[in-house]
Design an enzyme around this catalytic site. Structure first.
Site, PDB file in Angstrom:
ATOM      1  N   SER A 172       0.000  -1.242  -6.250  1.00  0.00           N
ATOM      2  CA  SER A 172       0.132  -2.497  -6.982  1.00  0.00           C
ATOM      3  C   SER A 172       0.801  -2.284  -8.323  1.00  0.00           C
ATOM      4  O   SER A 172       0.646  -1.233  -8.943  1.00  0.00           O
ATOM      5  CB  SER A 172      -1.259  -3.100  -7.225  1.00  0.00           C
ATOM      6  OG  SER A 172      -1.875  -3.411  -6.014  1.00  0.00           O
ATOM      7  N   GLU A 179       5.182 -34.018   0.429  1.00  0.00           N
ATOM      8  CA  GLU A 179       3.965 -33.534  -0.201  1.00  0.00           C
ATOM      9  C   GLU A 179       4.302 -32.944  -1.561  1.00  0.00           C
ATOM     10  O   GLU A 179       5.427 -32.496  -1.788  1.00  0.00           O
ATOM     11  CB  GLU A 179       3.326 -32.460   0.692  1.00  0.00           C
ATOM     12  CG  GLU A 179       2.759 -33.012   1.981  1.00  0.00           C
ATOM     13  CD  GLU A 179       1.405 -33.657   1.784  1.00  0.00           C
ATOM     14  OE1 GLU A 179       1.362 -34.782   1.259  1.00  0.00           O
ATOM     15  OE2 GLU A 179       0.393 -33.038   2.152  1.00  0.00           O
ATOM     16  N   HIS A 186       0.806  -1.211   0.000  1.00  0.00           N
ATOM     17  CA  HIS A 186       0.000   0.000   0.000  1.00  0.00           C
ATOM     18  C   HIS A 186       0.847   1.273   0.000  1.00  0.00           C
ATOM     19  O   HIS A 186       0.323   2.367  -0.133  1.00  0.00           O
ATOM     20  CB  HIS A 186      -0.985  -0.031   1.177  1.00  0.00           C
ATOM     21  CG  HIS A 186      -2.182  -0.878   0.882  1.00  0.00           C
ATOM     22  ND1 HIS A 186      -3.471  -0.459   1.056  1.00  0.00           N
ATOM     23  CD2 HIS A 186      -2.276  -2.129   0.365  1.00  0.00           C
ATOM     24  CE1 HIS A 186      -4.308  -1.418   0.687  1.00  0.00           C
ATOM     25  NE2 HIS A 186      -3.601  -2.442   0.271  1.00  0.00           N
ATOM     26  N   LYS A 240     -14.424  -8.119  -7.623  1.00  0.00           N
ATOM     27  CA  LYS A 240     -13.693  -9.006  -8.528  1.00  0.00           C
ATOM     28  C   LYS A 240     -12.977 -10.100  -7.721  1.00  0.00           C
ATOM     29  O   LYS A 240     -12.979 -11.272  -8.113  1.00  0.00           O
ATOM     30  CB  LYS A 240     -12.688  -8.209  -9.351  1.00  0.00           C
ATOM     31  CG  LYS A 240     -12.062  -9.019 -10.461  1.00  0.00           C
ATOM     32  CD  LYS A 240     -11.232  -8.163 -11.395  1.00  0.00           C
ATOM     33  CE  LYS A 240     -10.621  -9.022 -12.476  1.00  0.00           C
ATOM     34  NZ  LYS A 240      -9.882  -8.243 -13.473  1.00  0.00           N
ATOM     35  N   ASP A 241     -12.379  -9.718  -6.596  1.00  0.00           N
ATOM     36  CA  ASP A 241     -11.722 -10.711  -5.740  1.00  0.00           C
ATOM     37  C   ASP A 241     -12.740 -11.716  -5.196  1.00  0.00           C
ATOM     38  O   ASP A 241     -12.461 -12.909  -5.126  1.00  0.00           O
ATOM     39  CB  ASP A 241     -10.999 -10.027  -4.568  1.00  0.00           C
ATOM     40  CG  ASP A 241      -9.640  -9.462  -4.984  1.00  0.00           C
ATOM     41  OD1 ASP A 241      -9.159  -9.819  -6.074  1.00  0.00           O
ATOM     42  OD2 ASP A 241      -9.071  -8.664  -4.222  1.00  0.00           O
TER      43      ASP A 241
END
Lengths: 422, 256
Positions: A220, A288, A216, A244-245
């Site tokens: 971005s 894994e 922030h 959108k997220d």
């Protein structure tokens, strides 16, 4: 935490609180009107998705902890009790177990996104390094979580991974005894892994907070890799990106839920349902899936490193493998400086794009080789892939900045978006 | 934008598949015959009659050597037995309880709240009567062997004459599907060994199929609840995702 000029809120209660502790102003500034480039694609969902998975893991983890017993004689039984007799215990455990895989899927895509669009470059170097730190913490947490059911895979996986530290010259063996709290993977090991498995997620939360804070400050990156030049290039975070997220998160959760409810053990190994027996070694000890590429690098170093044609050895194969494995993760942190190109996004870097696809191919090849015995063809596959992996960072990245002819960048985000719409 | 979603999906699926496929492929040496199971697929359920038959096979054959320690008699309600039947089944076994008021341990008939009573008091006792081999507890066998029910059924029907060039060790038996082929357990099933209450033929193959189904239930007793809930969750999430997609489209309409 400054208390500069603030705007009043209409709701008197909200306003009363905000005058004294400006949490609402903070949320408004950072998640309400926060200017966000308007050209994100769906790759930009994975940060939020990873956040959702983190919260899911912590919530399910706390409830599992209420029913789990960290003792060598009771751990396996307590997990089976959760699966059978605790109300919806099977659901909690299957969410938590598959959640680890979901976390790595989200985080690997998130990292790939950062690499493809040059999100690691100036001024986001610290943001990137914090991200690498989260990856390392996540790996440690996942590894320790895997030991908790105290199954064959738990105990032997813990043995293999902790034994890596014995490769460190001089202090290796003492270090290993100290890590184990004894002379083998035993009850003290399980207890400390449990304590750390509970602690580390909160450390991850703290680093995630710093990661988002740094984000922030710089703002971005975006698919074009050019900075927003003004309000016409950005949108307020809410409602554009919150919605959108949310959509992206829902789609991801469909996949997550499918795995939990219909294929909960698909990513698991059968030996994970056999109680740990220190006297019986499983035929194949496989980690894994999300560790397989790094496991392949570990085993790919089958040669001593020294002066050729002499018997002088500087680094023995075992130590070499350990260094290569940890080095392969550490190298990520140096990416901002290894990459010398002025252009961020791979959209405008044809050679970098190819080189990066090569890296993805090498990573996948390492993952496949990691699941196979380290011999014959698969050993060569992992060695060649490992060579490319390291060459990508230390040779290709620095070189490309000098020789690559980049495509012309658009004038602004707005310009590119409107041109595309026409 | 569509192209990007597609790319993302392809990358995700390909990457995921590429990693995962080899993990599971590394398991067994001999290809297991794939059988049909009532619990296959997203909507598969356990066949109660088959579970009862499988339980009978376990009780009359397997239980002579193998425990089922994580299952309680009360769990048998899931097979369709009522409380009285379960009490009767449990009472056939004896458990050590106590100490009583005089400090003595005593035997009493098992109750529905007891675990399945195993054949041996401890591992040492099991090994001493089994030529040094330990018959594993079967509670989780369907999940702890690659192939699950297919593997169990294959193993039980996989006893063969050893190839001429192989010398089978003393006390061992040749099994096509066992890892290393030499197994301490002798072929446990013979045709007509148990008598089913229904008309189902008691062939080795049928009994193997039934007991494998029973052991799958024993390993994963909540499978039916899980799948039922999964269907609801997926429907809910899909609708919610669709709604969020429409909301997103609506909000973004002016931007594009």
């Amino acid at each position: 935490m400054g208390s500069g000029p603030r705007e009043d809120f209409k709701n008197p209660v909200v306003n009363w609180i905000d005058e004294r502790l400006p949490v609402f102003t903070l949320m408004q500034k950072e998640y309400g009107v926060f200017p966000t480039p308007k050209n994100f694609n769906y790759f930009w969902n994975f940060g939020a998705i990873a956040m959702v998975v983190l919260v899911t893991m912590i919530v399910t983890g706390i409830f599992l902890a209420m029913n789990y017993t960290a003792h060598e004689d009771m751990a396996f039984d307590s997990v089976e009790r959760i699966m059978r007799d605790v109300n919806y215990g099977w659901l909690l455990r299957y969410i938590h177990m598959n959640g680890a895989s979901m976390f790595f899927i989200a985080i690997y895509i998130h990292i790939y996104r950062g690499m493809y669009y040059g999100s690691y470059k100036k001024p986001r170097e610290l943001l990137w390094i914090l991200g690498v730190l989260i990856l390392v913490l996540l790996m440690a947490t996942a590894f320790m979580g895997y030991t908790l059911p105290w199954s064959q895979m738990s105990g032997w996986g813990a043995t293999v991974i902790t034994s890596l530290f014995s490769a460190i010259p001089l202090v290796g063996d003492s270090l290993l005894t100290w890590l184990w709290g004894g002379f083998s993977v035993d009850n003290p090991t399980l207890n400390r892994f449990y304590a750390l498995h509970y602690l580390l997620p909160f450390v991850i939360c703290a680093v995630v907070f710093l990661h988002i804070w740094a984000l922030h400050v710089t703002g971005s990156n975006n698919p074009l890799g050019i900075e927003p030049k003004g309000p016409q290039d950005t949108l307020p975070f809410h409602p554009y990106y919150t919605m959108k997220d949310s959509f992206g998160i829902c789609v991801f959760l469909v996949f997550f839920a499918f795995m939990v409810f219909f294929a909960p053990n698909y990513l698991n190994h059968a030996d994970h349902y056999v109680p740990f027996d220190p006297l019986v070694t499983p035929q194949h000890i496989v980690p894994e899936w999300y560790f397989l590429p790094f496991y392949a690098i570990l085993r790919a170093v089958t040669f001593d490193i020294g002066i050729p044609l002499t018997k002088i050895v500087f680094i023995e194969a075992k130590l070499g493998g350990v260094l290569a494995m940890f080095g392969s993760i550490a190298l990520l942190g140096f990416m901002p400086w290894l990459d010398t190109s002025k252009v961020r996004s791979a959209k405008f870097r044809p050679m970098y794009k190819l080189a990066l696809f090569g890296l993805v191919a090498a990573f996948v090849a390492l993952g496949i080789a990691g699941a196979k015995p380290a011999e014959g063809l698969w050993l060569y596959v992992s060695q060649v892939s490992m060579a490319y992996y390291f060459a990508f960072f230390v040779v290709i990245l620095p070189m490309l900045g000098k020789i690559e002819k980049t495509k012309p960048l658009p004038g602004s985000i707005h310009e590119a978006v409107t041109a595309k719409a026409k | 934008m569509k192209k990007q979603i597609l790319t993302l999906a392809v990358v995700a699926v390909a990457g995921f598949g590429a990693f995962v496929a080899p993990v599971n492929a590394a398991g067994t040496a001999v290809e297991l015959p794939k059988r049909d199971w009532s619990f296959d697929g997203a909507l598969g359920t356990y066949d109660r009659n088959q579970l009862q038959r499988g339980f009978q096979v376990y009780k009359e054959v397997c239980a002579a050597c193998h425990g089922l320690d994580r299952v309680f008699y009360r769990n048998l309600t899931a097979l369709g037995y009522n409380e009285e039947q379960i009490k009767t089944i449990a009472s056939e076994y004896s458990v050590v309880d106590g100490p009583d008021d005089e400090g003595e341990m005593f035997d009493r008939p098992a109750r529905p709240s007891d675990r399945f009573v195993g054949p041996y008091p401890n591992i040492q006792a099991a090994r001493s009567v089994n030529n040094g081999a330990y018959p594993p507890d079967l509670s989780l066998i369907a999940k702890s062997r690659a192939g699950g029910a297919d593997y169990i059924a294959a193993l039980l029907t996989g006893y063969e004459q050893a190839p001429a060039d192989v010398e089978v060790m003393a006390g061992m038996h040749w099994n096509k599907y066992f890892n290393g082929h030499q197994i301490a357990m002798a072929a446990p099933l013979t045709d007509g060994q148990v008598s089913y209450a229904d008309e189902t033929p008691t062939t080795v193959d049928q009994m193997a199929q039934d007991v494998a189904a029973f052991l799958t239930w024993a390993a994963e007793p909540h499978m039916e609840v899980r799948k039922r809930m999964g269907v609801k969750v997926l429907i809910f999430l899909s609708i919610f995702a669709f709604i969020m997609y429409r909301v997103k489209r609506k909000i973004w309409r002016d931007v594009h």
